[in-house]
Design a protein around this motif. Sequence first.
Motif, PDB file in Angstrom:
ATOM      1  N   ILE A 140       0.858  -1.192   0.000  1.00 20.42           N
ATOM      2  CA  ILE A 140       0.000   0.000   0.000  1.00 20.42           C
ATOM      3  C   ILE A 140       0.889   1.235   0.000  1.00 20.42           C
ATOM      4  O   ILE A 140       1.755   1.396   0.867  1.00 20.42           O
ATOM      5  CB  ILE A 140      -0.908   0.047   1.248  1.00 20.42           C
ATOM      6  CG1 ILE A 140      -1.772  -1.211   1.349  1.00 20.42           C
ATOM      7  CG2 ILE A 140      -1.789   1.302   1.213  1.00 20.42           C
ATOM      8  CD1 ILE A 140      -2.663  -1.261   2.591  1.00 20.42           C
ATOM      9  N   VAL A 141       0.698   2.082  -0.984  1.00 23.32           N
ATOM     10  CA  VAL A 141       1.429   3.349  -1.050  1.00 23.32           C
ATOM     11  C   VAL A 141       0.418   4.474  -0.859  1.00 23.32           C
ATOM     12  O   VAL A 141      -0.556   4.574  -1.609  1.00 23.32           O
ATOM     13  CB  VAL A 141       2.153   3.511  -2.406  1.00 23.32           C
ATOM     14  CG1 VAL A 141       2.966   4.793  -2.411  1.00 23.32           C
ATOM     15  CG2 VAL A 141       3.041   2.310  -2.687  1.00 23.32           C
ATOM     16  N   ALA A 142       0.638   5.299   0.156  1.00 25.53           N
ATOM     17  CA  ALA A 142      -0.331   6.348   0.483  1.00 25.53           C
ATOM     18  C   ALA A 142      -0.300   7.465  -0.551  1.00 25.53           C
ATOM     19  O   ALA A 142       0.765   7.929  -0.945  1.00 25.53           O
ATOM     20  CB  ALA A 142      -0.023   6.909   1.857  1.00 25.53           C
ATOM     21  N   VAL A 143      -1.493   7.898  -0.962  1.00 22.39           N
ATOM     22  CA  VAL A 143      -1.605   9.049  -1.857  1.00 22.39           C
ATOM     23  C   VAL A 143      -2.041  10.287  -1.064  1.00 22.39           C
ATOM     24  O   VAL A 143      -1.733  11.410  -1.442  1.00 22.39           O
ATOM     25  CB  VAL A 143      -2.601   8.739  -3.004  1.00 22.39           C
ATOM     26  CG1 VAL A 143      -2.957   9.988  -3.795  1.00 22.39           C
ATOM     27  CG2 VAL A 143      -2.011   7.677  -3.925  1.00 22.39           C
ATOM     28  N   ASP A 144      -2.715  10.069   0.044  1.00 24.61           N
ATOM     29  CA  ASP A 144      -3.101  11.183   0.910  1.00 24.61           C
ATOM     30  C   ASP A 144      -1.830  11.993   1.203  1.00 24.61           C
ATOM     31  O   ASP A 144      -0.783  11.416   1.535  1.00 24.61           O
ATOM     32  CB  ASP A 144      -3.674  10.595   2.218  1.00 24.61           C
ATOM     33  CG  ASP A 144      -4.799  11.447   2.774  1.00 24.61           C
ATOM     34  OD1 ASP A 144      -5.005  12.554   2.272  1.00 24.61           O
ATOM     35  OD2 ASP A 144      -5.465  10.972   3.717  1.00 24.61           O
ATOM     36  N   SER A 145      -1.904  13.318   1.071  1.00 22.04           N
ATOM     37  CA  SER A 145      -0.680  14.122   1.118  1.00 22.04           C
ATOM     38  C   SER A 145       0.061  13.974   2.454  1.00 22.04           C
ATOM     39  O   SER A 145       1.300  13.920   2.476  1.00 22.04           O
ATOM     40  CB  SER A 145      -0.992  15.594   0.853  1.00 22.04           C
ATOM     41  OG  SER A 145      -1.946  16.062   1.775  1.00 22.04           O
ATOM     42  N   ARG A 195      -0.842  16.576  -7.196  1.00 17.40           N
ATOM     43  CA  ARG A 195      -0.120  15.855  -8.259  1.00 17.40           C
ATOM     44  C   ARG A 195       1.186  15.254  -7.742  1.00 17.40           C
ATOM     45  O   ARG A 195       1.626  14.227  -8.243  1.00 17.40           O
ATOM     46  CB  ARG A 195       0.127  16.797  -9.444  1.00 17.40           C
ATOM     47  CG  ARG A 195      -1.165  17.115 -10.204  1.00 17.40           C
ATOM     48  CD  ARG A 195      -1.031  18.353 -11.049  1.00 17.40           C
ATOM     49  NE  ARG A 195       0.140  18.316 -11.889  1.00 17.40           N
ATOM     50  CZ  ARG A 195       0.130  18.046 -13.206  1.00 17.40           C
ATOM     51  NH1 ARG A 195      -1.010  17.806 -13.811  1.00 17.40           N
ATOM     52  NH2 ARG A 195       1.244  18.037 -13.897  1.00 17.40           N
ATOM     53  N   LEU A 196       1.776  15.893  -6.746  1.00 22.28           N
ATOM     54  CA  LEU A 196       3.020  15.337  -6.189  1.00 22.28           C
ATOM     55  C   LEU A 196       2.781  13.979  -5.504  1.00 22.28           C
ATOM     56  O   LEU A 196       3.388  12.970  -5.905  1.00 22.28           O
ATOM     57  CB  LEU A 196       3.667  16.363  -5.248  1.00 22.28           C
ATOM     58  CG  LEU A 196       4.919  15.942  -4.499  1.00 22.28           C
ATOM     59  CD1 LEU A 196       5.991  15.382  -5.418  1.00 22.28           C
ATOM     60  CD2 LEU A 196       5.498  17.126  -3.727  1.00 22.28           C
ATOM     61  N   PRO A 197       1.883  13.904  -4.494  1.00 19.68           N
ATOM     62  CA  PRO A 197       1.672  12.576  -3.882  1.00 19.68           C
ATOM     63  C   PRO A 197       1.018  11.559  -4.823  1.00 19.68           C
ATOM     64  O   PRO A 197       1.264  10.357  -4.675  1.00 19.68           O
ATOM     65  CB  PRO A 197       0.778  12.866  -2.668  1.00 19.68           C
ATOM     66  CG  PRO A 197       0.199  14.210  -2.891  1.00 19.68           C
ATOM     67  CD  PRO A 197       1.166  14.965  -3.746  1.00 19.68           C
ATOM     68  N   THR A 240       4.513   5.631  -8.631  1.00 14.22           N
ATOM     69  CA  THR A 240       5.872   5.181  -8.993  1.00 14.22           C
ATOM     70  C   THR A 240       6.756   4.851  -7.795  1.00 14.22           C
ATOM     71  O   THR A 240       7.931   4.550  -7.985  1.00 14.22           O
ATOM     72  CB  THR A 240       6.592   6.282  -9.807  1.00 14.22           C
ATOM     73  OG1 THR A 240       6.636   7.457  -9.000  1.00 14.22           O
ATOM     74  CG2 THR A 240       5.909   6.575 -11.112  1.00 14.22           C
ATOM     75  N   TRP A 241       6.213   4.966  -6.592  1.00 14.07           N
ATOM     76  CA  TRP A 241       7.015   4.749  -5.366  1.00 14.07           C
ATOM     77  C   TRP A 241       7.906   3.524  -5.503  1.00 14.07           C
ATOM     78  O   TRP A 241       7.444   2.513  -6.004  1.00 14.07           O
ATOM     79  CB  TRP A 241       6.058   4.585  -4.168  1.00 14.07           C
ATOM     80  CG  TRP A 241       6.751   4.406  -2.870  1.00 14.07           C
ATOM     81  CD1 TRP A 241       7.100   3.223  -2.287  1.00 14.07           C
ATOM     82  CD2 TRP A 241       7.194   5.444  -1.991  1.00 14.07           C
ATOM     83  NE1 TRP A 241       7.716   3.463  -1.091  1.00 14.07           N
ATOM     84  CE2 TRP A 241       7.806   4.810  -0.885  1.00 14.07           C
ATOM     85  CE3 TRP A 241       7.155   6.844  -2.038  1.00 14.07           C
ATOM     86  CZ2 TRP A 241       8.354   5.530   0.187  1.00 14.07           C
ATOM     87  CZ3 TRP A 241       7.692   7.556  -0.980  1.00 14.07           C
ATOM     88  CH2 TRP A 241       8.290   6.897   0.119  1.00 14.07           C
ATOM     89  N   PRO A 242       9.170   3.578  -5.104  1.00 17.14           N
ATOM     90  CA  PRO A 242       9.844   4.667  -4.376  1.00 17.14           C
ATOM     91  C   PRO A 242      10.531   5.685  -5.280  1.00 17.14           C
ATOM     92  O   PRO A 242      11.304   6.515  -4.786  1.00 17.14           O
ATOM     93  CB  PRO A 242      10.883   3.900  -3.555  1.00 17.14           C
ATOM     94  CG  PRO A 242      11.263   2.741  -4.432  1.00 17.14           C
ATOM     95  CD  PRO A 242      10.030   2.375  -5.200  1.00 17.14           C
TER      96      PRO A 242
END
Length: 419
Positions: A154-159, A275-277, A283-285
């Motif tokens: 799980i990669v968080a998108v919440d800023s 757009r940043l998060p 693409t994390w990391p």
Amino acid sequence: MRDVVILGSTGSIGTQALELVVERRDQFRVVALAAGGSNIELLAQQVLDHQPAVVALTRAQAVQDLQLALYAQASRRGWSAGEMTLPRILAGPDAANQAAGLDCDVVLNAITGSAGLVPTLTTLAAGTTLALANKESLVVGGRLVTEAAAEGQIVAVDSEHSAIAQCLRAGRAEEVDRLILTASGGPFRGRTRAELVAVTPEQAMQHPTWNMGRVITTNSATLINKGLELLEAHLLYDVPLERIDVVVHPQSVIHSMVQYVDGSTLAQCSPPDMRLPIALGLTWPDRVPGAAQPCDWSAATSWTFEPLDNDAFPAVDLARRAGALGGTAPAVLNAANEECVDAFGAGRIDFVTITDTIAAVLDEHVASASSASNVGVADVPSDRLGATHVSSDRMDLDTVLAADRWARERARALTSPVS
Ligand code: NDP
Ligand code: MG
């Protein structure tokens, strides 16, 4: 090339994700899009722009409208019918969930509300990376979601949570002392509870720093969004609720912080721009060059911080309480809130009644358990399933969904005019 599935493509997060994709077609390919069906023209435009193999529509009645919109827009673009490959259209309540299970590199879950839970679980079961904007699914599902996820899946998108993930790269887990979530304070920052009674839904939609969908914007005005984020941070980063703080930072440039045991605090800053998060989530990391504008250090600026007024905005304390209870309590908190947001938007209740109603529904849920700490599904009579608090270690998906339904019914009953 990363194959992406975007759930909630017509929303605020979904459209920003597609903007990023358009600018980087060499990096991303859209495999499927999913939406509820309330904005068919936009969905048709997205389908023609991105040519996904699959499009999922929750409102099955809208399928024909989508087909017509696709042909109409294609002909406006000068495409002939023969030139166009129609995507496979999945329709109905399970459509987004089916899209979540498709073969791809990353699913961006940007659906609003607890409707995102089952697609979240499906993504995790498929072994796909989940870029999670839909915090509700994590909050509602709790350990059902965290236990279904592999390390880093799980990669968080919440800023805020993206900020924390970035700051956590600076130290080891055992060196983390506290997480500090920043909150803008919303449009009503500084008002007392008495002053909040008369605020309107239109005023609640005027967020000072972010442009977001209707539900999260209202949630940011009550600060229940920060309460959900508190639970989200606890679940994602396994830090106890007592070691997560909330601080009001009206400029929304510091997106959150991690305080380490030696007294060092790391903050992630950038002008407010999802757009940043979103890019980092896809693409994390790795980072996406040029995803958003950085801070301008040549202009004089100041960042301020203030404590949260928990009397005027009791939502974070309410979430802390639900989080401490665990089990079905966060699902009840969230479902009652979703219903109250609708009731407030429709003018049926005033602003402060949102959190008052959530508290009342939560009280009822907990009171109906004879011993909240050890009630399991098997102990609950079937007609009381949903109404009764079930602890984390004994709940399953059906229990959570029943609690969600029950809390919605109770919140609706409490917010309907007495006839
Ligand atoms: P929006 O209301 O703008 O968009 C929601 C999207 O989900 C729409 O595409 C909508 O389609 C779709 N949708 C709603 N219900 C369903 C359903 N049952 N099945 C399939 N699709 C559905 O919301 P946001 O983009 O603002 O927020 C999305 C999520 O991201 C929320 O969980 C929010 O908390 C989170 N988030 C948002 C941020 C933001 O800046 N906007 C920041 C951080 C987190 P349709 O319109 O057709 O119904
Ligand atoms: Mg946030």
